[in-house]
Design an enzyme around this catalytic site. Structure first.
Site, PDB file in Angstrom:
ATOM      1  N   TYR A  31       0.849  -1.204   0.000  1.00 37.17           N
ATOM      2  CA  TYR A  31       0.000   0.000   0.000  1.00 37.17           C
ATOM      3  C   TYR A  31       0.877   1.244   0.000  1.00 37.17           C
ATOM      4  O   TYR A  31       1.896   1.276   0.692  1.00 37.17           O
ATOM      5  CB  TYR A  31      -0.902   0.031   1.238  1.00 37.17           C
ATOM      6  CG  TYR A  31      -2.346  -0.213   0.897  1.00 37.17           C
ATOM      7  CD1 TYR A  31      -2.985   0.589  -0.042  1.00 37.17           C
ATOM      8  CD2 TYR A  31      -3.069  -1.246   1.488  1.00 37.17           C
ATOM      9  CE1 TYR A  31      -4.303   0.373  -0.386  1.00 37.17           C
ATOM     10  CE2 TYR A  31      -4.381  -1.471   1.153  1.00 37.17           C
ATOM     11  CZ  TYR A  31      -5.006  -0.658   0.215  1.00 37.17           C
ATOM     12  OH  TYR A  31      -6.300  -0.872  -0.131  1.00 37.17           O
TER      13      TYR A  31
ATOM     14  N   GLU B  59      -0.636   4.921  -0.617  1.00 33.96           N
ATOM     15  CA  GLU B  59      -1.398   6.125  -0.982  1.00 33.96           C
ATOM     16  C   GLU B  59      -0.521   7.373  -0.904  1.00 33.96           C
ATOM     17  O   GLU B  59       0.235   7.547   0.057  1.00 33.96           O
ATOM     18  CB  GLU B  59      -2.587   6.329  -0.034  1.00 33.96           C
ATOM     19  CG  GLU B  59      -3.878   5.780  -0.587  1.00 33.96           C
ATOM     20  CD  GLU B  59      -4.373   4.600   0.212  1.00 33.96           C
ATOM     21  OE1 GLU B  59      -3.511   3.804   0.675  1.00 33.96           O
ATOM     22  OE2 GLU B  59      -5.599   4.481   0.353  1.00 33.96           O
TER      23      GLU B  59
ATOM     24  N   ASP C 141      -6.707  12.306 -25.886  1.00 35.77           N
ATOM     25  CA  ASP C 141      -6.707  10.927 -25.375  1.00 35.77           C
ATOM     26  C   ASP C 141      -6.032  10.074 -26.445  1.00 35.77           C
ATOM     27  O   ASP C 141      -6.638   9.712 -27.451  1.00 35.77           O
ATOM     28  CB  ASP C 141      -8.140  10.471 -25.120  1.00 35.77           C
ATOM     29  CG  ASP C 141      -8.205   9.035 -24.601  1.00 35.77           C
ATOM     30  OD1 ASP C 141      -7.191   8.312 -24.699  1.00 35.77           O
ATOM     31  OD2 ASP C 141      -9.273   8.637 -24.117  1.00 35.77           O
TER      32      ASP C 141
ATOM     33  N   THR D 172      -3.842   5.124 -22.197  1.00 34.68           N
ATOM     34  CA  THR D 172      -3.665   3.819 -21.568  1.00 34.68           C
ATOM     35  C   THR D 172      -2.258   3.355 -21.927  1.00 34.68           C
ATOM     36  O   THR D 172      -1.614   3.907 -22.827  1.00 34.68           O
ATOM     37  CB  THR D 172      -4.696   2.787 -22.070  1.00 34.68           C
ATOM     38  OG1 THR D 172      -4.721   2.832 -23.490  1.00 34.68           O
ATOM     39  CG2 THR D 172      -6.081   3.066 -21.520  1.00 34.68           C
TER      40      THR D 172
ATOM     41  N   LYS E  48      -2.017  -0.576 -25.069  1.00 30.82           N
ATOM     42  CA  LYS E  48      -2.404  -0.737 -26.479  1.00 30.82           C
ATOM     43  C   LYS E  48      -1.125  -0.694 -27.334  1.00 30.82           C
ATOM     44  O   LYS E  48      -0.263  -1.547 -27.157  1.00 30.82           O
ATOM     45  CB  LYS E  48      -3.439   0.322 -26.846  1.00 30.82           C
ATOM     46  CG  LYS E  48      -4.728   0.184 -26.010  1.00 30.82           C
ATOM     47  CD  LYS E  48      -5.814   1.107 -26.467  1.00 30.82           C
ATOM     48  CE  LYS E  48      -7.116   0.867 -25.722  1.00 30.82           C
ATOM     49  NZ  LYS E  48      -7.259   1.667 -24.507  1.00 30.82           N
TER      50      LYS E  48
ATOM     51  N   ARG F   3      -1.920  -3.326 -18.532  1.00 25.47           N
ATOM     52  CA  ARG F   3      -3.113  -2.515 -18.375  1.00 25.47           C
ATOM     53  C   ARG F   3      -2.816  -1.394 -17.384  1.00 25.47           C
ATOM     54  O   ARG F   3      -2.212  -1.637 -16.331  1.00 25.47           O
ATOM     55  CB  ARG F   3      -4.235  -3.394 -17.792  1.00 25.47           C
ATOM     56  CG  ARG F   3      -5.307  -3.670 -18.746  1.00 25.47           C
ATOM     57  CD  ARG F   3      -6.009  -4.957 -18.561  1.00 25.47           C
ATOM     58  NE  ARG F   3      -5.982  -5.576 -19.865  1.00 25.47           N
ATOM     59  CZ  ARG F   3      -6.618  -5.068 -20.922  1.00 25.47           C
ATOM     60  NH1 ARG F   3      -7.375  -3.987 -20.834  1.00 25.47           N
ATOM     61  NH2 ARG F   3      -6.502  -5.657 -22.101  1.00 25.47           N
TER      62      ARG F   3
HETATM   63  N1  DSN Z   1     -11.886  -0.818 -24.993  1.00 19.55           N
HETATM   64  C1  DSN Z   1     -10.996   0.036 -25.736  1.00 19.55           C
HETATM   65  C2  DSN Z   1     -10.949  -0.322 -27.184  1.00 19.55           C
HETATM   66  O1  DSN Z   1     -11.134  -1.474 -27.508  1.00 19.55           O
HETATM   67  O2  DSN Z   1     -10.713   0.531 -28.010  1.00 19.55           O
HETATM   68  C3  DSN Z   1     -11.290   1.458 -25.520  1.00 19.55           C
HETATM   69  O3  DSN Z   1     -11.258   1.735 -24.168  1.00 19.55           O
END
Ligand code: DSN
Length: 421
Positions: free
Chosen positions: A46, A48, A191, A217, A220, A226
């Site tokens: 933990y 915080e 984004d 994110t 990707k 993640r």
């Molecule tokens: N779920 C993602 C996607 O597949 O593009 C977006 O958050």
């Protein structure tokens, strides 16, 4: 692993990924080092707060981990501040709203059905209920309609504009978008979740210097675990002092929105894995990787066009293709199912001005990030386009789909997942 049930499911999923073609454009295959960091003792801790300002003892190692992740993110993207604690993309976007606007304020984003994201103001999402959300979309040609967007900004005067997409195959003109945001003195939020890896590789223009805040994110095209990050420029956090909503205060506003605003303890194993991925993305090979993703997507588009597929905008500039199947006598859901049976994983998707409902849309979305991670190049895209075409044409023929899946499985043996290398 002692839990045989979960071990069997993990093995089954690894096998499914290894024996098939993962073409969901938001997915990728992480390295063995990223997986190692995720599965480490850091998950037990933990912490915080932020490095040097924690509510718990014993944080010396996780402080160093988070500092490394922040420094690597800042260097890689060329910004002065990085928050690496968001649990994932939606919480990162939520923090931006919380930091910069009040309930009832007007916000703007691209409609989900035109390629945007739920958190960009969809009516059934928090972003479309807590705030007064107005949504822009693409033109009939599938391209973002900047002129229409500017008109909408003048009329609606949003305080915050999200730009970014989950199903948009073209590049964003960040300079023009900033001019549009300036029409109502709105915060411009980029984004870049889908395209972060392309931005790092120089295969898509960077929003740095144009957008006030960047969210992304990490799992990707960036090929990490993640997770998510919020990037901006401005002065370092000033603990306990009230700050105004001004650009120079963005780091403080963002950090406070994450904690105490929205989140509790950071996921330290995830932060470590993000740090590992950021280091990997700073290697020269990653530039080649990002550029190859786009080359592969363009080749796939070319091959599908030859086979009479209708691509939204007529092609792609990035990692994904959005295909309108209306001329193929098959709906998106059936194509997704047939391709899945042939070993090719894609997802059904709406296309701009889709006459069909969102849960049963006309199109499919596919991309090349995961294939490229496995070392596939243009030559392989020709073969893959052929399999896609065969599966779509024979979507009701179980025998042909089974035969295709055997061919795909055989082919995949030459391209192991990174963790198996
Ligand atoms: N779920 C993602 C996607 O597949 O593009 C977006 O958050």
């Amino acid at each position: 692993m002692k839990d045989k049930d979960i071990a069997a499911l993990i093995n089954a999923e690894t096998k499914r990924q290894a024996e098939g073609l993962e073409m969901i454009p938001s997915e990728n295959h992480t390295s063995a080092d990223v997986l190692k960091a995720l599965g480490s003792r850091l998950t037990d801790k933990y912490s915080e707060g932020y490095p040097g300002m924690r509510y718990y003892g014993g944080c010396e190692n996780v402080d160093a981990v988070e500092n490394l992740a922040r420094d690597r993110a800042k260097k890689l993207f060329g910004v002065s501040h990085a928050n690496v604690q968001p649990y994932s993309g939606s919480p990162a976007n939520q923090a931006v709203y919380f930091a910069l606007v009040d309930p009832g304020d007007t916000v703007m984003g691209m409609h989900l059905y035109f390629g945007g994201h739920m958190t960009h103001g969809l009516k059934v999402n928090f972003s479309g209920t807590i705030y007064r959300s107005v949504q822009y979309h693409t033109g009939k040609d599938g391209y973002l309609d900047y002129t229409e967007m500017a008109k909408m900004v003048k009329a609606e005067k949003p305080k915050l504009i999200f730009v970014g997409a989950t199903a948009y195959p073209r590049i964003f003109d960040w300079a023009r978008l900033r001019e549009i945001a300036d029409l109502s003195k709105a915060w411009l939020i980029a984004d870049i979740s889908h395209i972060a890896g392309l931005v790092v590789a120089g295969a898509h223009p960077s929003p740095v210097g144009h957008a006030h805040v960047i969210t992304t994110t990490t799992h990707k095209t960036l090929r990490g675990p993640r997770g998510a990050m919020i990037l901006c420029d401005g002065n370092a956090s000033t603990p306990l002092k009230a700050v105004e909503r001004k650009p120079e205060n963005l780091p403080t506003l963002i950090d406070r929105a994450i904690i105490p605003g929205l989140q509790g303890g950071p996921h330290n194993h995830q932060t470590a894995a993000i740090a590992v991925a950021l280091r990997e993305a700073s290697q020269p090979g990653f530039k080649r990787y990002g550029q190859q993703i786009v080359k592969n997507a363009k080749k796939l588009a070319e091959e599908l066009l030859k086979r009479d597929y209708k691509l939204v905008t007529g092609g792609t500039d990035n990692h994904l293709l959005l295909i309108d199947l209306s001329n193929k006598k098959v709906i998106g859901a059936d194509a997704e199912k047939a391709l899945g049976r042939a070993g090719v994983t894609v997802n059904k998707n709406t296309v701009p001005f889709d006459p069909r409902p969102p849960f049963s849309p006309s199109g499919i979305r596919m991309g090349t990030p995961a294939l490229t991670t496995r070392g596939m190049k243009e030559k392989e895209m020709v073969q893959i386009a052929d399999w896609i075409d065969q599966a779509v044409k024979n979507h009701q023929n179980a025998k042909i789909l089974r035969q295709l899946s055997n061919e795909v499985k055989e082919f995949c043996r030459q391209f192991p997942l990174p963790s198996d290398k």
